[in-house]
Design a protein around this motif. Sequence first.
Motif, PDB file in Angstrom:
ATOM      1  N   MET A 101       0.825  -1.206   0.000  1.00  0.00           N
ATOM      2  CA  MET A 101       0.000   0.000   0.000  1.00  0.00           C
ATOM      3  C   MET A 101       0.855   1.250   0.000  1.00  0.00           C
ATOM      4  O   MET A 101       0.477   2.279  -0.581  1.00  0.00           O
ATOM      5  CB  MET A 101      -0.946  -0.034   1.195  1.00  0.00           C
ATOM      6  CG  MET A 101      -1.918  -1.204   1.121  1.00  0.00           C
ATOM      7  SD  MET A 101      -2.981  -1.335   2.583  1.00  0.00           S
ATOM      8  CE  MET A 101      -4.211  -0.108   2.178  1.00  0.00           C
ATOM      9  N   GLN A 102       1.987   1.188   0.644  1.00  0.00           N
ATOM     10  CA  GLN A 102       2.867   2.347   0.640  1.00  0.00           C
ATOM     11  C   GLN A 102       3.384   2.634  -0.760  1.00  0.00           C
ATOM     12  O   GLN A 102       3.485   3.788  -1.179  1.00  0.00           O
ATOM     13  CB  GLN A 102       4.033   2.134   1.606  1.00  0.00           C
ATOM     14  CG  GLN A 102       3.666   2.526   3.034  1.00  0.00           C
ATOM     15  CD  GLN A 102       4.743   2.184   4.039  1.00  0.00           C
ATOM     16  OE1 GLN A 102       5.574   1.304   3.790  1.00  0.00           O
ATOM     17  NE2 GLN A 102       4.729   2.860   5.177  1.00  0.00           N
ATOM     18  N   MET A 104       1.807   1.973  -3.506  1.00  0.00           N
ATOM     19  CA  MET A 104       0.696   2.591  -4.232  1.00  0.00           C
ATOM     20  C   MET A 104       0.574   4.068  -3.865  1.00  0.00           C
ATOM     21  O   MET A 104       0.466   4.940  -4.738  1.00  0.00           O
ATOM     22  CB  MET A 104      -0.622   1.898  -3.879  1.00  0.00           C
ATOM     23  CG  MET A 104      -0.732   0.447  -4.305  1.00  0.00           C
ATOM     24  SD  MET A 104      -2.312  -0.245  -3.715  1.00  0.00           S
ATOM     25  CE  MET A 104      -2.065  -1.977  -4.091  1.00  0.00           C
ATOM     26  N   ALA A 105       0.587   4.331  -2.568  1.00  0.00           N
ATOM     27  CA  ALA A 105       0.389   5.705  -2.108  1.00  0.00           C
ATOM     28  C   ALA A 105       1.522   6.604  -2.611  1.00  0.00           C
ATOM     29  O   ALA A 105       1.273   7.729  -3.069  1.00  0.00           O
ATOM     30  CB  ALA A 105       0.300   5.736  -0.583  1.00  0.00           C
ATOM     31  N   ALA A 107       3.430   6.197  -5.278  1.00  0.00           N
ATOM     32  CA  ALA A 107       3.308   6.401  -6.722  1.00  0.00           C
ATOM     33  C   ALA A 107       2.223   7.426  -7.028  1.00  0.00           C
ATOM     34  O   ALA A 107       2.416   8.333  -7.853  1.00  0.00           O
ATOM     35  CB  ALA A 107       2.992   5.073  -7.408  1.00  0.00           C
ATOM     36  N   LEU A 108       1.107   7.292  -6.328  1.00  0.00           N
ATOM     37  CA  LEU A 108       0.011   8.215  -6.600  1.00  0.00           C
ATOM     38  C   LEU A 108       0.327   9.628  -6.141  1.00  0.00           C
ATOM     39  O   LEU A 108      -0.023  10.612  -6.805  1.00  0.00           O
ATOM     40  CB  LEU A 108      -1.249   7.727  -5.896  1.00  0.00           C
ATOM     41  CG  LEU A 108      -2.223   6.975  -6.777  1.00  0.00           C
ATOM     42  CD1 LEU A 108      -3.385   6.460  -5.948  1.00  0.00           C
ATOM     43  CD2 LEU A 108      -2.740   7.888  -7.880  1.00  0.00           C
ATOM     44  N   LYS A 109       0.972   9.741  -4.999  1.00  0.00           N
ATOM     45  CA  LYS A 109       1.316  11.076  -4.513  1.00  0.00           C
ATOM     46  C   LYS A 109       2.275  11.761  -5.477  1.00  0.00           C
ATOM     47  O   LYS A 109       2.149  12.952  -5.770  1.00  0.00           O
ATOM     48  CB  LYS A 109       1.952  10.980  -3.118  1.00  0.00           C
ATOM     49  CG  LYS A 109       0.921  10.910  -2.017  1.00  0.00           C
ATOM     50  CD  LYS A 109       1.522  11.251  -0.658  1.00  0.00           C
ATOM     51  CE  LYS A 109       2.320  10.072  -0.136  1.00  0.00           C
ATOM     52  NZ  LYS A 109       2.790  10.306   1.247  1.00  0.00           N
ATOM     53  N   ALA A 112       0.293  12.897  -8.400  1.00  0.00           N
ATOM     54  CA  ALA A 112      -0.594  14.010  -8.050  1.00  0.00           C
ATOM     55  C   ALA A 112       0.183  15.318  -7.902  1.00  0.00           C
ATOM     56  O   ALA A 112      -0.322  16.388  -8.211  1.00  0.00           O
ATOM     57  CB  ALA A 112      -1.351  13.682  -6.766  1.00  0.00           C
ATOM     58  N   GLN A 113       1.414  15.172  -7.428  1.00  0.00           N
ATOM     59  CA  GLN A 113       2.237  16.383  -7.281  1.00  0.00           C
ATOM     60  C   GLN A 113       2.439  17.097  -8.608  1.00  0.00           C
ATOM     61  O   GLN A 113       2.572  18.315  -8.649  1.00  0.00           O
ATOM     62  CB  GLN A 113       3.612  16.014  -6.713  1.00  0.00           C
ATOM     63  CG  GLN A 113       3.688  16.154  -5.200  1.00  0.00           C
ATOM     64  CD  GLN A 113       4.970  15.543  -4.663  1.00  0.00           C
ATOM     65  OE1 GLN A 113       5.902  15.275  -5.423  1.00  0.00           O
ATOM     66  NE2 GLN A 113       5.021  15.320  -3.361  1.00  0.00           N
ATOM     67  N   CYS A 115       0.314  17.032 -11.045  1.00  0.00           N
ATOM     68  CA  CYS A 115      -0.974  17.355 -11.672  1.00  0.00           C
ATOM     69  C   CYS A 115      -1.392  18.745 -11.213  1.00  0.00           C
ATOM     70  O   CYS A 115      -1.448  19.016 -10.005  1.00  0.00           O
ATOM     71  CB  CYS A 115      -2.019  16.317 -11.260  1.00  0.00           C
ATOM     72  SG  CYS A 115      -3.696  16.737 -11.768  1.00  0.00           S
ATOM     73  N   ILE A 125      -1.747  11.894 -14.108  1.00  0.00           N
ATOM     74  CA  ILE A 125      -2.315  10.689 -13.498  1.00  0.00           C
ATOM     75  C   ILE A 125      -2.990   9.852 -14.585  1.00  0.00           C
ATOM     76  O   ILE A 125      -2.703   8.653 -14.746  1.00  0.00           O
ATOM     77  CB  ILE A 125      -3.321  11.055 -12.385  1.00  0.00           C
ATOM     78  CG1 ILE A 125      -2.631  11.913 -11.314  1.00  0.00           C
ATOM     79  CG2 ILE A 125      -3.923   9.802 -11.768  1.00  0.00           C
ATOM     80  CD1 ILE A 125      -3.586  12.552 -10.318  1.00  0.00           C
ATOM     81  N   LEU A 126      -3.852  10.477 -15.344  1.00  0.00           N
ATOM     82  CA  LEU A 126      -4.508   9.757 -16.442  1.00  0.00           C
ATOM     83  C   LEU A 126      -3.496   9.299 -17.482  1.00  0.00           C
ATOM     84  O   LEU A 126      -3.611   8.205 -18.032  1.00  0.00           O
ATOM     85  CB  LEU A 126      -5.567  10.646 -17.103  1.00  0.00           C
ATOM     86  CG  LEU A 126      -6.837  10.898 -16.296  1.00  0.00           C
ATOM     87  CD1 LEU A 126      -7.814  11.742 -17.102  1.00  0.00           C
ATOM     88  CD2 LEU A 126      -7.480   9.591 -15.879  1.00  0.00           C
ATOM     89  N   LEU A 129      -1.946   6.161 -16.337  1.00  0.00           N
ATOM     90  CA  LEU A 129      -2.846   5.016 -16.436  1.00  0.00           C
ATOM     91  C   LEU A 129      -3.029   4.586 -17.884  1.00  0.00           C
ATOM     92  O   LEU A 129      -3.118   3.396 -18.181  1.00  0.00           O
ATOM     93  CB  LEU A 129      -4.205   5.364 -15.817  1.00  0.00           C
ATOM     94  CG  LEU A 129      -4.195   5.543 -14.296  1.00  0.00           C
ATOM     95  CD1 LEU A 129      -5.518   6.091 -13.810  1.00  0.00           C
ATOM     96  CD2 LEU A 129      -3.875   4.225 -13.608  1.00  0.00           C
TER      97      LEU A 129
END
Lengths: 131, 131
Positions: A101-102, A104-105, A107-109, A112-113, A115, A125-126, A129
């Motif tokens: 989970m870390q 994932m978090a 990678a997403l953070k 998002a930074q 974006c 982000i898109l 994906l």
Amino acid sequence: MEILNIGEAAQASGVSAKMIRHYEAIGLLPRAQRSNANYRIYGPQDVHNLRFIHRARSLGFRLEDIRELLALWRNRQRSSAQVKKLALAHVAELEEKIAAMQEMAEALKHLAQHCHGDDRPDCPILEQLAD
Amino acid sequence: MEILNIGEAAQASGVSAKMIRHYEAIGLLPRAQRSNANYRIYGPQDVHNLRFIHRARSLGFRLEDIRELLALWRNRQRSSAQVKKLALAHVAELEEKIAAMQEMAEALKHLAQHCHGDDRPDCPILEQLAD
DNA sequence: CTTGACCTTCCCATGATGGGAAGGAACATA
DNA sequence: TATGTTCCTTCCCATCATGGGAAGGTCAAG
């Protein structure tokens, strides 16, 4: 406060009445005594069992692990090594999930930074994906 | 490699055939084209969709979130703010779960440290659960 | 033309929990 | 005592993402 019905036992143990019935159904708990009106009745030892389960659940143990923990608890011949092994295996599982989970978090953070988060449609982000 | 059946699309996207059917059943994917023999057939765009879903799942997004992400992806009028909001909400969820699991792991590791782990029955882990 | 590998749909299982219905029991207050 | 509220009982269904497996149709290679 010596003899409790299921609602009172739930209050006293922190386990919902629904779950108490379920634990009995799957054999995690022995079948409860019944009153004349067929109500389940619980004594202090039953509540003790329920509290044990509640605490084990709050440490994330699965019900099948708890089944084993209860057996060890009741067995005066147990070795602490058996208990420790169960506990450490559970810790390892937890840490594996935490690590996943870390990742994932993180990678997403990171995405998002980068974006803008404004009215424009462009978004890394898109893009990530879609690749 | 232009027209694929479900097994090939699964290979190409990383999503199992079982799950491809499921995503179609719940409306996450449009109904696939069918061959004369009623086999589902997939083109490059379909595989692209499947890869998108696969990547989103690997970042831990729930299917309902992915439904929204797909809609945003297709919508050229989207704002990056919408995407970022979804992503950060998911990060927050992840971090909440991570924190909860870390507390469990820490508590258990602490208890295990004080458990001899030998032949003797005494064990602070069980004692803690029994209280 | 057979065989093996694929496809189809349909049902069931996981794990822990809860929602809710239908009907009976206990109890408090008018 | 009648009535209403709250509790109990069992039973079924839902969640979430995934897979197992059966029964039967299809296709390609030998």
